[in-house]
Design an enzyme around this catalytic site. Structure first.
Site, short mmCIF file in Angstrom:
data_model
loop_
_atom_site.label_atom_id
_atom_site.label_comp_id
_atom_site.label_asym_id
_atom_site.label_seq_id
_atom_site.Cartn_x
_atom_site.Cartn_y
_atom_site.Cartn_z
N GLU A 23 -4.57 -6.38 2.70
CA GLU A 23 -3.38 -7.09 3.20
C GLU A 23 -3.34 -8.54 2.75
O GLU A 23 -2.29 -9.06 2.37
CB GLU A 23 -3.35 -7.03 4.73
CG GLU A 23 -2.89 -5.71 5.30
CD GLU A 23 -3.99 -4.66 5.35
OE1 GLU A 23 -5.15 -4.99 5.05
OE2 GLU A 23 -3.69 -3.50 5.69
N PHE A 45 -1.33 -5.16 11.28
CA PHE A 45 -2.31 -5.57 10.26
C PHE A 45 -2.09 -7.00 9.76
O PHE A 45 -2.80 -7.47 8.89
CB PHE A 45 -2.26 -4.63 9.05
CG PHE A 45 -2.45 -3.17 9.37
CD1 PHE A 45 -3.02 -2.77 10.59
CD2 PHE A 45 -2.07 -2.19 8.47
CE1 PHE A 45 -3.19 -1.41 10.88
CE2 PHE A 45 -2.23 -0.84 8.76
CZ PHE A 45 -2.79 -0.45 9.96
N GLU A 69 0.84 -1.20 0.00
CA GLU A 69 0.00 0.00 0.00
C GLU A 69 0.88 1.25 0.00
O GLU A 69 1.72 1.41 0.89
CB GLU A 69 -0.88 0.01 1.26
CG GLU A 69 -1.88 -1.12 1.29
CD GLU A 69 -2.42 -1.37 2.70
OE1 GLU A 69 -2.25 -0.52 3.58
OE2 GLU A 69 -3.00 -2.45 2.90
N HIS A 114 -1.61 0.28 16.13
CA HIS A 114 -0.51 0.65 15.22
C HIS A 114 0.82 0.69 15.97
O HIS A 114 1.74 1.39 15.54
CB HIS A 114 -0.76 2.02 14.59
CG HIS A 114 -2.03 2.12 13.80
ND1 HIS A 114 -3.25 2.31 14.38
CD2 HIS A 114 -2.24 2.03 12.47
CE1 HIS A 114 -4.18 2.36 13.45
NE2 HIS A 114 -3.61 2.19 12.28
#
Lengths: 368, 341
Positions: B70, B96, B29, B139
């Site tokens: 993902e 993720f 990404e 995160h």
């Protein structure tokens, strides 16, 4: 009279040093040449010797302290000099220009295109050309202790051989004659026609082969612990140099280079490990190993041809050399001057740099 | 030699390997950024700019921007790897990874084993890890233990720029899937990094300093915490050995065991949560194989068993620091003094 002891600059790239150990305590008398203290640089730990006799009055730098080159680390003065005078001297001391290489401090390595190789070299000073050729697995920084003082009177050039240092990591011509050919092409590329040649170990054999192939280009020949003068060699050192990976093994192998094994510090071992990780180095070293060794012996022996060399030849050998047997320095032809160094191993340009510098200066003067 | 940041070292490694080997591709990404939209291509070079410039040099065929998918990124990478490419997939945050565990754990990690050694899966999954970025619980995690647990994966966690470049080149050339975790809080740390390509073998620890009193094992950002503690301890006359294993799988067990056999004391510093972690793994290794050498309890300095807090003061308290490491060293040394008093 107060005599300052300052942080020496042992190499063109040395900027600071760390005090490792004092050998002389305040109040003690020292003779010229006596070991004062050990200083660690990013490359190696070395011993600073007293330049003249006197009384050491004061340690200014403590063990563990890191100071720039030229900084005050100790004071020598006669016993009758009052402490207050020494205090004042220490308090008012300012670092002046480090006296050595005639402005060589700003020298940066350059590169030369030689065929399809890029060769890295460090050139400093002006005068007659002196070319330094390192040994197997070495690089131009190994000459630092010798090149720096000689740069005040000579056009000094230390190169990284193919596969070494910051030169291309390929060795198209890995035998001694091939490397001598690369040396000739390198000197052509940088416009040096004739030079005093100083070669160490494998670089000694290369220098000798060069002088035989190009007699008019060698002003003199100086061979330090050279290869090429006999069959016997510590092949295990070469094989371990290529294949040892763990730092302990690398350090143990490097200790064989020196009479004083404590000279191998972690920075030196780490440099070797980092060098060996570069793409192409393993193949380069294996190519050199393949061409240089025949079984456990040297493949190329030029001993019988030493007498043909017209330029003056100096051989310098440490009596404690554990890589190339010092016995190979005996019984050489009459045109060769042999100097033996006590308490020095395979790296006299590091372990006995001052003596090597003095011998080289005398030799160059004789050749001139 | 030039000083480079970890960010620049990672970029350098990707660039050199893509030049050397046309089968190396990037997928992720925003690895180029702007692709598929009307914006400027290569606007970003990844969210933290790590892949910047690669799109311009290698083009859209080799620097592939993806949607937020993902499982597709990792599935594509695993398929590309078994069919002859060397993909470097980027998953923005290690947090993720959960949505593509099947692709990683059940597919990529198993191919070599289940095809009797006939399949190779030369893929790298790069991802950011770690707390300290005020990025909250989803995160900021340190999930290396999950990957270290799975046979068939190699797990790499560089602590400095020199290691980052050499380990990433090694990872790209490796024929097995490699999880490459970059700590987001140390991207700007600089180090002497050669311009040339070089490799650092997996399973070879870096011993940053040697001392006789205690062995401190730390990885990734925690190496710097351990070194800060070691310097404070040295000022008090306590000399620590600091070991950075660099890879948690394979693990350089010998370097850790040899050191503990000399010092008799072990402290492990790990930013992850403490249960079934890298810290407990190293502790178990030493308790099992070097118990006789121990002169005091093994001490673990880890995050608490809690998600990473969002409140800055709580996040700071969550991350191991030099003071906690110093206290752990003093605690294990004090146990010896008690025993010999």
């Amino acid at each position: 009279m107060i005599v300052p002891i300052t942080m020496p600059r042992w190499g063109l790239t040395m900027t600071e040093g760390t005090v490792v150990e004092w050998h002389v305590q305040p109040g003690a008398s020292v003779g010229a040449g006596q070991m004062l203290l050990d200083i660690e640089t990013t490359k190696i730990t070395n011993t600073l010797e007293a330049a003249e006799a006197g009384v050491l009055r004061r340690h200014v730098a403590e063990v563990g302290q890191t100071l720039p080159c030229g900084a005050l680390i100790a004071v020598m003065a006669p016993p009758e000099t009052p402490d207050a005078e020494i205090d004042a001297y220490v308090g008012s001391f300012v670092i002046t220009e480090v006296a050595d290489a005639g402005g060589a401090a700003e020298v940066e390595p350059k590169t030369a295109a030689v065929g399809d190789l890029t060769l890295n070299y460090l050139r400093a000073g002006a005068g007659a050309a002196v070319v330094f050729i390192h040994g197997f697995g070495g690089d131009l920084s190994g000459w630092a202790l010798v090149q720096t003082p000689l740069a005040s009177a000579f056009d000094t050039i230390a190169l990284d051989l193919p596969g070494h240092g910051k030169s291309s990591k390929r060795v198209p011509h890995a035998d001694v004659a091939g490397l001598a050919g690369e040396l000739a092409a390198f000197l052509d590329a940088i416009g040096v026609q004739r030079a005093h040649l100083v070669g160490h170990s494998l670089g000694g054999a290369v220098a000798l082969a060069f002088a035989l192939a190009h007699p008019q280009r060698a002003a003199s020949l100086s061979l330090l612990a050279p290869a090429g003068l006999g069959r016997e060699i510590n092949a295990g050192y070469i094989r371990n140099f290529i294949r040892a990976e763990r730092r302990k093994d690398v350090e143990a192998n490097l200790r064989q280079l020196f009479c004083n094994p404590d000279l191998v510090n972690r920075a030196l071992a780490e440099d070797v490990i980092r060098y060996k990780r570069l793409d192409g180095v393993r193949q380069s070293l294996e190519a050199l190993e393949g061409a240089f060794l025949s079984g456990e012996q040297q493949a190329t022996v030029l001993r019988e041809r030493l007498a043909e060399v017209q330029a003056p030849v100096l051989v310098i050998w440490g009596r404690e050399d554990r890589i190339v047997p010092p016995a190979q320095g005996q019984g050489l032809p009459a045109n060769v001057q042999v100097e033996w160094l006590e308490r020095s191993g395979h790296m006299p340009q590091v372990e006995a740099a001052d003596k090597v510098v003095a011998l080289l200066k005398r030799h160059f003067a004789k050749a001139a | 030699m030039a000083k480079k940041s970890i960010r620049a070292a990672v970029n350098d490694a990707l660039k050199l390997e893509m030049r050397r080997d046309p089968t190396v591709i990037l997928i992720g990404e925003d690895v180029a950024g702007g692709a598929g939209g009307s914006g400027v291509q290569d606007a970003w070079g990844g969210v933290l700019g790590v892949t910047k410039g690669l799109y311009k040099e290698f083009g859209p065929g080799r620097v592939i921007d993806t949607p937020i998918t993902e499982s597709a990124i990792i599935g594509v990478a695993a398929g590309a790897a078994v069919s002859g490419l060397r993909p470097v997939a980027e998953l923005m945050f290690v947090d993720f990874m959960g949505v593509c565990f099947d692709q990683i754990f059940n597919q990529a990690a198993k191919f070599r084993y289940m095809f009797g050694g006939k399949a190779r899966t030369p893929m790298v999954i790069r991802s950011m890890m770690g707390a300290g970025f005020r990025a909250a619980a989803q995160h900021s995690q340190s999930l290396h233990a999950l990957f270290t647990h799975i046979p068939g994966l190699k797990v790499v966690m560089p602590s400095n720029a020199y290691d980052a470049k050499g380990l990433l080149i090694q990872a790209i050339r490796d024929d097995d899937p490699v999880i490459f975790l970059e700590h987001k809080a140390i991207y700007d740390l600089e180090d002497e990094v050669p311009d040339e390509a070089y490799t650092i073998p997996f399973g070879e620890a870096n011993i940053l300093r040697e001392g006789d009193d205690v062995t401190i094992v730390a990885i990734s950002r925690m190496v710097h915490v351990a070194m800060d503690a070691a310097k404070r301890l040295a000022a008090a006359g306590i000399q620590a050995t600091v070991i950075d294993p660099r890879t948690t799988s394979p693990l350089d067990e010998d370097s850790i065991l040899e050191s503990v056999e000399e010092t008799g004391h072990l402290v492990v510093v790990d930013e992850a949560n403490p249960r079934c972690s890298f810290a407990t793994d190293v502790a178990a290794l030493v308790a099992d194989r070097a118990f006789g050498a121990l002169k005091g309890p093994i001490k673990l300095v880890t995050a608490p068993h809690s998600p990473v807090p969002f409140a800055p003061n709580l996040e700071d308290a969550y991350i191991p620091n030099a003071a906690k490491v110093e206290a752990a060293v003093r605690a294990t040394l004090a146990a010896r003094e008690l025993a010999t008093a």
